[in-house]
Design a protein around this motif. Structure first.
Motif, short mmCIF file in Angstrom:
data_model
loop_
_atom_site.label_atom_id
_atom_site.label_comp_id
_atom_site.label_asym_id
_atom_site.label_seq_id
_atom_site.Cartn_x
_atom_site.Cartn_y
_atom_site.Cartn_z
N TRP A 142 40.51 2.96 -65.26
CA TRP A 142 41.39 1.80 -65.21
C TRP A 142 42.41 1.94 -64.09
O TRP A 142 42.78 0.96 -63.44
CB TRP A 142 42.11 1.61 -66.56
N ALA A 143 42.87 3.15 -63.88
CA ALA A 143 43.86 3.35 -62.81
C ALA A 143 43.26 3.02 -61.45
O ALA A 143 43.87 2.33 -60.63
CB ALA A 143 44.35 4.79 -62.84
N ILE A 144 42.06 3.47 -61.22
CA ILE A 144 41.42 3.23 -59.93
C ILE A 144 41.13 1.75 -59.74
O ILE A 144 41.43 1.16 -58.69
CB ILE A 144 40.14 4.07 -59.80
N LEU A 145 40.55 1.14 -60.73
CA LEU A 145 40.23 -0.28 -60.62
C LEU A 145 41.49 -1.10 -60.40
O LEU A 145 41.52 -2.05 -59.61
CB LEU A 145 39.52 -0.74 -61.90
N GLY A 146 42.52 -0.73 -61.09
CA GLY A 146 43.77 -1.46 -60.93
C GLY A 146 44.33 -1.32 -59.53
O GLY A 146 44.79 -2.31 -58.94
N ALA A 147 44.26 -0.12 -59.01
CA ALA A 147 44.78 0.10 -57.66
C ALA A 147 43.97 -0.69 -56.64
O ALA A 147 44.52 -1.30 -55.73
CB ALA A 147 44.73 1.59 -57.33
N VAL A 148 42.69 -0.70 -56.81
CA VAL A 148 41.83 -1.44 -55.89
C VAL A 148 42.17 -2.92 -55.93
O VAL A 148 42.33 -3.58 -54.92
CB VAL A 148 40.34 -1.20 -56.24
N ALA A 149 42.28 -3.44 -57.13
CA ALA A 149 42.51 -4.88 -57.28
C ALA A 149 43.86 -5.29 -56.70
O ALA A 149 43.99 -6.33 -56.06
CB ALA A 149 42.43 -5.26 -58.76
N VAL A 150 44.84 -4.51 -56.95
CA VAL A 150 46.19 -4.90 -56.55
C VAL A 150 46.44 -4.64 -55.07
O VAL A 150 47.16 -5.39 -54.42
CB VAL A 150 47.24 -4.15 -57.42
N TRP A 151 45.85 -3.61 -54.54
CA TRP A 151 46.25 -3.17 -53.19
C TRP A 151 45.30 -3.61 -52.10
O TRP A 151 45.72 -4.09 -51.06
CB TRP A 151 46.37 -1.64 -53.20
N ILE A 152 44.02 -3.46 -52.28
CA ILE A 152 43.11 -3.53 -51.13
C ILE A 152 42.99 -4.94 -50.57
O ILE A 152 42.98 -5.11 -49.33
CB ILE A 152 41.74 -2.94 -51.51
N PHE A 153 42.92 -5.97 -51.40
CA PHE A 153 42.69 -7.32 -50.87
C PHE A 153 43.85 -7.82 -50.04
O PHE A 153 43.66 -8.19 -48.87
CB PHE A 153 42.33 -8.27 -52.01
N PRO A 154 45.06 -7.83 -50.58
CA PRO A 154 46.17 -8.31 -49.74
C PRO A 154 46.39 -7.44 -48.51
O PRO A 154 46.80 -7.91 -47.46
CB PRO A 154 47.40 -8.28 -50.65
N THR A 155 46.13 -6.17 -48.65
CA THR A 155 46.29 -5.28 -47.50
C THR A 155 45.31 -5.65 -46.40
O THR A 155 45.65 -5.66 -45.20
CB THR A 155 46.06 -3.81 -47.93
N THR A 156 44.11 -5.99 -46.77
CA THR A 156 43.11 -6.39 -45.79
C THR A 156 43.53 -7.68 -45.09
O THR A 156 43.45 -7.79 -43.86
CB THR A 156 41.75 -6.58 -46.49
N VAL A 157 43.99 -8.63 -45.88
CA VAL A 157 44.43 -9.91 -45.29
C VAL A 157 45.60 -9.69 -44.35
O VAL A 157 45.64 -10.21 -43.23
CB VAL A 157 44.80 -10.90 -46.42
N GLY A 158 46.54 -8.90 -44.78
CA GLY A 158 47.72 -8.64 -43.95
C GLY A 158 47.35 -7.90 -42.69
O GLY A 158 47.87 -8.18 -41.59
N GLY A 159 46.43 -6.97 -42.81
CA GLY A 159 46.01 -6.21 -41.64
C GLY A 159 45.31 -7.10 -40.62
O GLY A 159 45.53 -6.98 -39.41
N TYR A 160 44.52 -8.01 -41.13
CA TYR A 160 43.82 -8.92 -40.21
C TYR A 160 44.80 -9.83 -39.49
O TYR A 160 44.68 -10.10 -38.29
CB TYR A 160 42.80 -9.72 -41.01
N GLU A 161 45.78 -10.33 -40.20
CA GLU A 161 46.81 -11.18 -39.60
C GLU A 161 47.55 -10.43 -38.50
O GLU A 161 47.85 -10.98 -37.43
CB GLU A 161 47.82 -11.62 -40.68
N LEU A 162 47.85 -9.18 -38.78
CA LEU A 162 48.58 -8.38 -37.79
C LEU A 162 47.72 -8.16 -36.55
O LEU A 162 48.20 -8.22 -35.41
CB LEU A 162 48.96 -7.03 -38.43
N TYR A 163 46.47 -7.91 -36.80
CA TYR A 163 45.55 -7.72 -35.68
C TYR A 163 45.49 -8.97 -34.80
O TYR A 163 45.55 -8.90 -33.57
CB TYR A 163 44.17 -7.36 -36.23
N LYS A 164 45.39 -10.12 -35.42
CA LYS A 164 45.35 -11.38 -34.68
C LYS A 164 46.62 -11.58 -33.86
O LYS A 164 46.57 -12.08 -32.74
CB LYS A 164 45.17 -12.55 -35.65
N SER A 165 47.73 -11.17 -34.41
CA SER A 165 48.99 -11.44 -33.72
C SER A 165 49.14 -10.59 -32.46
O SER A 165 49.83 -10.97 -31.53
CB SER A 165 50.18 -11.19 -34.65
N PHE A 166 48.50 -9.46 -32.43
CA PHE A 166 48.62 -8.60 -31.26
C PHE A 166 47.43 -8.72 -30.31
O PHE A 166 47.37 -8.07 -29.28
CB PHE A 166 48.75 -7.12 -31.66
N LYS A 167 46.51 -9.53 -30.68
CA LYS A 167 45.32 -9.64 -29.86
C LYS A 167 45.62 -10.41 -28.57
O LYS A 167 46.32 -11.40 -28.57
CB LYS A 167 44.26 -10.38 -30.67
#
Lengths: 251, 412
Positions: free
Chosen positions: B387-412
């Motif tokens: 449950w700890a791992i699944l919870g961490a994945v659900a809460v962290w990975i998706f928004p982090t990916t979106v935010g990372g992509y946005e940041l990449y676009k801004s510096f491109k």
């Protein structure tokens, strides 16, 4: 919840913990000031004793199949003095305690010393406590118990007090199994002639035992109840002396 | 030589010859469009940073919530105590004691009626007591005793508030009788207390009216206080406390009926074989109290040894030691049992094991803030890796990916 005992070794945290232990969510039943008295379920950090006077009552029972709405007490003073009243269970179950009474007017000489309190605030919500389960001690001159103490026997009633004192009932408790003898003497008369004697008897640790004295024909005046004995486990002696004023007529 | 079409670069279109100065002019249809006068918006990296940090903030808040959010917890609690009070849960009667618990002496309080059928009864005249110095304090000499006439069954009635009868075998080392099982109704309150003085005494207080039949094995003496005796002629008058000797006849039963409010027994148990005096079956509980009142009205903890608290279902959580000096508060019980109870004669107390769910479980000395022993949601997750791992994945990975992509676009 108010901090009622700032000098207590069991402080606010202790009250919270014991409150949860004793009354669960009924925080309002906890010991606190209620205007003219302190009443409730509470811890009282007093140093331990070998033998304790739980109650000194005029032997009178009005009938208590149900807890009355109002409980009353009255007692006699030969002279005005400070009085420290405690009302508690004779055999503790709900940890009920009432003390720090603030009367409307100062205690006076005679039988005009009275106090009443409602049962609806704490007693009734606690459930299964009858008047006959309660004991009262009115200590004279000092609040804390001791080997020798002076008390005023109390009339505990709810509607009609008796007109005369027919007897007294003292309830005590020891903290170890003991053999206990009790004698009552009239102060000023030789000690070889007690007016009442209760032969030595085994008393169990923590169990209340009563000494009843029928006073028919006894003069008004000061008397003393002498309680002595030995702990059965280690033969350590026990001694307590309780002075009280006997007055036949309740006015 | 002909060049393949694919390899030739098409010639530039001929430009019309323009008058001097006009040769460099770009044709009208090829003139660059005039620049837009509005400023071009630069990409904002801040939004991307916020998106990137959002899951971390959410996770932090979630951690704080889970670390403080406590819920009812199933526990296993082992204690040795001098006293315990509990209320029976459920809808069935429960036996507190096993059959045939032998005793050396028995004190009975809060009784309504006791009946015996002795062959002979003698009473000691209280005036005949001969006092002496020392712990014995005196005795009744033979001359103080006299036989009473039996006019019927010996009855002892307790119309007063605190009648008491104390029975003791003439041979203190012998078992004078056996105690029947004590059966209590649901919602009844039971109090058990142990005291080790000259004898090993178990005090048993049970709510409700009880009728018991106790087999008596040997002749005995008994004292009566604040009670009325029947079936005897020639009793001394004017004394509350009287002492008797009884010779048993063929009928060796003592019949006892308690007062409606309940019954109090103080049983002196033989030293040694007392572990199995309580019923084996788990007792369902609606409430538990671990407190005692000392002389002077002081409340104290009745624990005799450090207790241990464990969490079934979470074996990875280290057992919690509860100091014997601490108060223990147990409240808001779910499915909760007194799973085991026995007498511990070495510890001079009751050995208890509780098992069940508690909505409130705290301990403390009373000086500092009590410790809440219920598990937090974080502790539950911590001890459940999936449950700890699944919870961490659900809460962290998706928004982090979106935010990372946005940041990449801004510096491109």
């Amino acid at each position: 919840m108010t901090r009622t005992m700032s000098k207590s070794t069991i402080g606010f945290a202790g009250l919270m913990l014991l409150g949860a232990a004793l009354v669960g969510s009924q925080v309002d039943l906890q010991y606190r000031s209620r205007g003219n008295r302190h009443e409730g379920v509470r811890p009282k950090p007093v140093s331990g004793y070998d033998i304790e006077l739980i109650s000194a009552l005029v032997d009178y029972r009005e009938g208590d199949s149900e807890l009355p709405d109002q409980l009353r007490l009255k007692f006699y003073l030969e002279n005005p003095e400070s009085v420290f009243l405690t009302v508690r269970e004779l055999d503790y179950d709900k940890y009920y305690w009432l003390d720090k009474i603030r009367p409307r007017r100062p205690w006076t000489a005679g039988f005009g010393n009275e106090f009443a309190w409602p049962s609806r605030v704490v007693l009734r919500p606690l459930g299964s406590i009858r008047m006959s389960d309660l004991g009262v001690v009115a200590r004279l001159g000092r609040e804390r118990p001791g080997k020798e103490e002076r008390v005023a026997p109390v009339v505990l009633y709810h509607s009609t007090p008796p007109s005369r004192v027919e007897g007294y009932r003292f309830t005590l408790k020891v903290n170890g199994e003991a053999r206990i003898a009790c004698k009552i003497y009239q102060i000023g008369k030789p000690d070889r002639d007690p007016v009442h004697r209760r032969n030595p008897n085994k008393e169990k640790a923590g169990r209340p035992f009563a000494v009843r004295w029928r006073t028919a024909g006894q003069q008004d005046g000061w008397y003393k109840l002498v309680v002595d004995g030995y702990f059965l486990f280690n033969n350590r002696p026990i001694y307590k002396m309780i002075q009280f004023y006997h007055r036949n007529k309740i006015s | 030589m002909t060049e393949s079409v694919s390899n030739t670069v098409p010639p530039e279109p001929e430009r019309e010859t323009q008058p001097d100065g006009a040769q460099n002019r770009v044709p009208a249809n090829e003139q660059p469009q005039p620049r837009n006068t509005e400023p071009v918006e630069k990409p904002q990296p801040l939004r991307s940073l916020l998106l990137l940090s959002l899951p971390t903030v959410v996770l932090l808040l979630l951690f704080l919530l889970l670390a403080h959010w406590r819920t009812p917890t199933r526990v296993n609690l082992e204690l040795v105590t001098r006293r315990v009070a509990f209320t029976i849960a459920g809808y069935e009667q429960r036996d507190i004691l096993n059959n045939s618990v032998g005793f050396h002496s028995l004190a009975i309080e809060k009784f309504a009626h006791i009946e015996l059928h002795p062959r002979r009864v003698a009473v000691a005249d209280p005036a005949g007591w001969v006092p002496s110095e020392g712990p014995a304090m005196g005795e009744y000499p033979a001359s103080a005793w006299y036989d009473l006439e039996l006019t019927g069954p010996l009855t002892i009635a307790g119309p007063y508030d605190s009648p008491e009868v104390f029975l003791e075998g003439t041979d203190p080392s012998a078992i004078m009788g056996t105690l029947d099982f004590i059966r209590v109704e649901p919602a009844s309150r039971v109090v058990l207390e142990v005291d080790r003085g000259a004898t090993f005494d178990l005090t048993l207080k049970v709510e409700g009216e009880h009728t018991l039949n106790l087999p008596l094995l040997h002749d005995f003496s008994f004292t009566v206080d604040m009670a009325e005796l029947g079936g005897l002629a020639g009793l001394p008058t004017g004394h509350d406390l009287l002492t008797f000797r009884v010779e048993l006849g063929e009928d060796r039963m003592l019949d006892l009926r308690s007062q409606p409010e309940g019954l109090v027994l103080v049983v002196s148990l033989p030293v040694g074989d007392t572990e199995a005096i309580f019923s084996d079956a788990g007792i369902p509980l609606a409430a538990v109290e671990l407190l005692e009142e000392k002389l002077g009205g002081r409340l104290g903890t009745p624990l005799l040894h450090d207790g241990q608290l464990t969490y079934p279902g979470y074996p990875g959580i280290k057992p919690v030691i509860i100091s014997k000096d601490n108060f223990v508060a147990l409240d808001r019980l779910g499915t909760f049992h007194l799973a085991e109870i026995s007498l511990d004669q070495d510890a001079l107390g009751l050995r208890l094991r509780f098992d069940g769910e508690a909505g409130n479980l705290r301990s403390g000395s009373g000086v500092f803030e009590p410790v809440d022993h219920r598990l937090t949601q974080y502790q539950r997750l911590q001890n459940n890796a999936l449950w700890a791992i699944l919870g961490a994945v659900a809460v962290w990975i998706f928004p982090t990916t979106v935010g990372g992509y946005e940041l990449y676009k801004s510096f491109k």
